[in-house]
Design a protein around this motif. Structure first.
Motif, short mmCIF file in Angstrom:
data_model
loop_
_atom_site.label_atom_id
_atom_site.label_comp_id
_atom_site.label_asym_id
_atom_site.label_seq_id
_atom_site.Cartn_x
_atom_site.Cartn_y
_atom_site.Cartn_z
N GLN A 189 0.85 -1.19 0.00
CA GLN A 189 0.00 0.00 0.00
C GLN A 189 0.89 1.24 0.00
O GLN A 189 1.95 1.26 0.61
CB GLN A 189 -0.91 0.02 1.23
N TYR A 190 0.41 2.26 -0.70
CA TYR A 190 1.15 3.51 -0.82
C TYR A 190 0.20 4.67 -0.54
O TYR A 190 -1.02 4.54 -0.66
CB TYR A 190 1.75 3.64 -2.22
N THR A 191 0.79 5.81 -0.19
CA THR A 191 -0.01 6.97 0.19
C THR A 191 -0.03 8.00 -0.93
O THR A 191 1.01 8.35 -1.49
CB THR A 191 0.56 7.61 1.48
N LEU A 192 -1.22 8.48 -1.21
CA LEU A 192 -1.44 9.57 -2.15
C LEU A 192 -1.80 10.78 -1.29
O LEU A 192 -2.81 10.78 -0.60
CB LEU A 192 -2.57 9.23 -3.11
N THR A 193 -0.95 11.81 -1.31
CA THR A 193 -1.13 12.97 -0.45
C THR A 193 -1.43 14.19 -1.30
O THR A 193 -0.76 14.45 -2.30
CB THR A 193 0.14 13.22 0.40
N TYR A 194 -2.46 14.92 -0.90
CA TYR A 194 -2.87 16.15 -1.59
C TYR A 194 -2.46 17.36 -0.75
O TYR A 194 -2.73 17.39 0.46
CB TYR A 194 -4.39 16.19 -1.77
N TYR A 195 -1.83 18.32 -1.40
CA TYR A 195 -1.47 19.60 -0.76
C TYR A 195 -2.11 20.74 -1.54
O TYR A 195 -2.11 20.72 -2.77
CB TYR A 195 0.04 19.81 -0.73
N VAL A 196 -2.62 21.73 -0.81
CA VAL A 196 -3.15 22.94 -1.43
C VAL A 196 -2.36 24.11 -0.86
O VAL A 196 -2.31 24.30 0.35
CB VAL A 196 -4.65 23.13 -1.15
N ASP A 197 -1.69 24.84 -1.74
CA ASP A 197 -0.85 25.97 -1.34
C ASP A 197 0.11 25.60 -0.21
O ASP A 197 0.31 26.34 0.74
CB ASP A 197 -1.72 27.17 -0.93
N GLY A 198 0.70 24.40 -0.32
CA GLY A 198 1.71 23.96 0.64
C GLY A 198 1.16 23.38 1.93
O GLY A 198 1.92 22.95 2.79
N THR A 199 -0.16 23.32 2.09
CA THR A 199 -0.77 22.80 3.30
C THR A 199 -1.43 21.46 3.01
O THR A 199 -2.12 21.31 2.00
CB THR A 199 -1.84 23.79 3.83
N LEU A 200 -1.22 20.50 3.90
CA LEU A 200 -1.82 19.18 3.73
C LEU A 200 -3.33 19.31 3.64
O LEU A 200 -3.97 19.92 4.51
CB LEU A 200 -1.44 18.28 4.91
N TYR A 201 -3.91 18.74 2.60
CA TYR A 201 -5.35 18.80 2.40
C TYR A 201 -5.99 17.44 2.67
O TYR A 201 -7.02 17.35 3.31
CB TYR A 201 -5.66 19.28 0.98
N SER A 202 -5.36 16.37 2.18
CA SER A 202 -5.91 15.03 2.36
C SER A 202 -4.81 14.01 2.08
O SER A 202 -3.90 14.27 1.29
CB SER A 202 -7.09 14.82 1.40
N ALA A 203 -4.94 12.86 2.70
CA ALA A 203 -4.03 11.74 2.43
C ALA A 203 -4.87 10.47 2.36
O ALA A 203 -5.73 10.24 3.21
CB ALA A 203 -2.95 11.63 3.49
N GLU A 204 -4.63 9.68 1.35
CA GLU A 204 -5.37 8.45 1.14
C GLU A 204 -4.39 7.31 0.86
O GLU A 204 -3.35 7.53 0.25
CB GLU A 204 -6.34 8.60 -0.02
N THR A 205 -4.76 6.12 1.30
CA THR A 205 -3.93 4.94 1.09
C THR A 205 -4.57 4.05 0.03
O THR A 205 -5.78 3.80 0.07
CB THR A 205 -3.78 4.16 2.41
N TYR A 206 -3.74 3.61 -0.91
CA TYR A 206 -4.20 2.75 -2.01
C TYR A 206 -3.31 1.53 -2.11
O TYR A 206 -2.10 1.61 -1.86
CB TYR A 206 -4.12 3.48 -3.35
N ASP A 207 -3.90 0.42 -2.53
CA ASP A 207 -3.11 -0.75 -2.90
C ASP A 207 -2.40 -0.43 -4.22
O ASP A 207 -2.93 0.31 -5.06
CB ASP A 207 -3.99 -1.98 -3.12
N MET A 229 -2.45 3.46 -8.87
CA MET A 229 -1.44 3.75 -7.85
C MET A 229 -0.11 3.12 -8.23
O MET A 229 -0.02 1.91 -8.43
CB MET A 229 -1.90 3.22 -6.48
N PRO A 230 0.94 3.95 -8.33
CA PRO A 230 2.27 3.40 -8.64
C PRO A 230 2.89 2.77 -7.39
O PRO A 230 2.33 2.84 -6.30
CB PRO A 230 3.05 4.64 -9.08
N ALA A 231 4.05 2.20 -7.56
CA ALA A 231 4.76 1.52 -6.46
C ALA A 231 5.59 2.51 -5.66
O ALA A 231 6.77 2.28 -5.38
CB ALA A 231 5.61 0.39 -7.01
N GLU A 232 4.98 3.62 -5.29
CA GLU A 232 5.64 4.62 -4.46
C GLU A 232 4.60 5.60 -3.94
O GLU A 232 3.51 5.73 -4.52
CB GLU A 232 6.69 5.39 -5.27
N ASP A 233 4.92 6.28 -2.85
CA ASP A 233 4.06 7.34 -2.35
C ASP A 233 4.13 8.50 -3.33
O ASP A 233 5.19 8.76 -3.91
CB ASP A 233 4.53 7.82 -0.97
N ILE A 234 3.00 9.18 -3.53
CA ILE A 234 3.01 10.32 -4.44
C ILE A 234 2.32 11.51 -3.80
O ILE A 234 1.49 11.37 -2.91
CB ILE A 234 2.38 10.00 -5.82
#
Length: 159
Positions: free
Chosen positions: A34-52, A80-85
């Protein structure tokens, strides 16, 4: 080695100390990572989701903020690639018209960004030479060259 997976081990996990008079099958298995997909808006963490690994990704809804337009998310991969993005987006202030009216006539129209300070050095008296500017503008700026997104008219009665 198998991209996006971790080797889990062999079954059976122990072998006899000597080979018996029969075939033995040993089976290896992998566990999906599982890897994490993290969303940032203007440099601030907005959301993080975990995907297979390899799971289909659907971008989350774009955020909204009064007075701003969201740029959209960076490219979101289909799977989802084989790395956190990390995916980023930004807000851009909307431009709004500041319309000064005197005796029913337009005295001056200025494009300002949302939440921008309005500079008027002589706000109580009618003075055609008084600088009426938004804080980011200079007296020689050409308003027509600025972005005119989401224009809304504001009328300010000076009298």
């Amino acid at each position: 080695e198998k991209e996006g997976y971790t080797f889990s081990g062999w079954e059976p996990n122990s072998l006899p100390s000597t080979m018996p008079a029969e075939n033995i099958t040993v089976v290896g298995s992998f566990t999906i990572n599982q890897y994490t997909l993290t969303y940032y808006v203007d440099g601030t963490l907005y959301s993080a989701e975990t995907y297979d690994f390899g799971a289909a990704i659907v971008a989350i809804d774009e955020p909204s903020q009064e007075g701003y337009t969201f740029s959209g998310w960076d490219e979101v991969p289909a799977t989802m690639p084989a790395e956190d993005i990390t995916i980023t987006g930004t807000f851009t202030p909307n431009g709004y018209l500041l319309i000064y009216m005197v005796d029913g006539e337009t005295y001056r129209t200025i494009l300002c960004n949302y939440s921008e300070s309005i500079v008027n050095s002589n706000s109580n008296n009618y003075d055609p030479n008084s600088p009426l500017l938004c804080s980011s503008l200079k007296a020689d700026d050409k308003i027509t060259e600025r972005s005119m997104k989401s224009l809304i008219d504001y009328q300010i009665e000076l009298w």
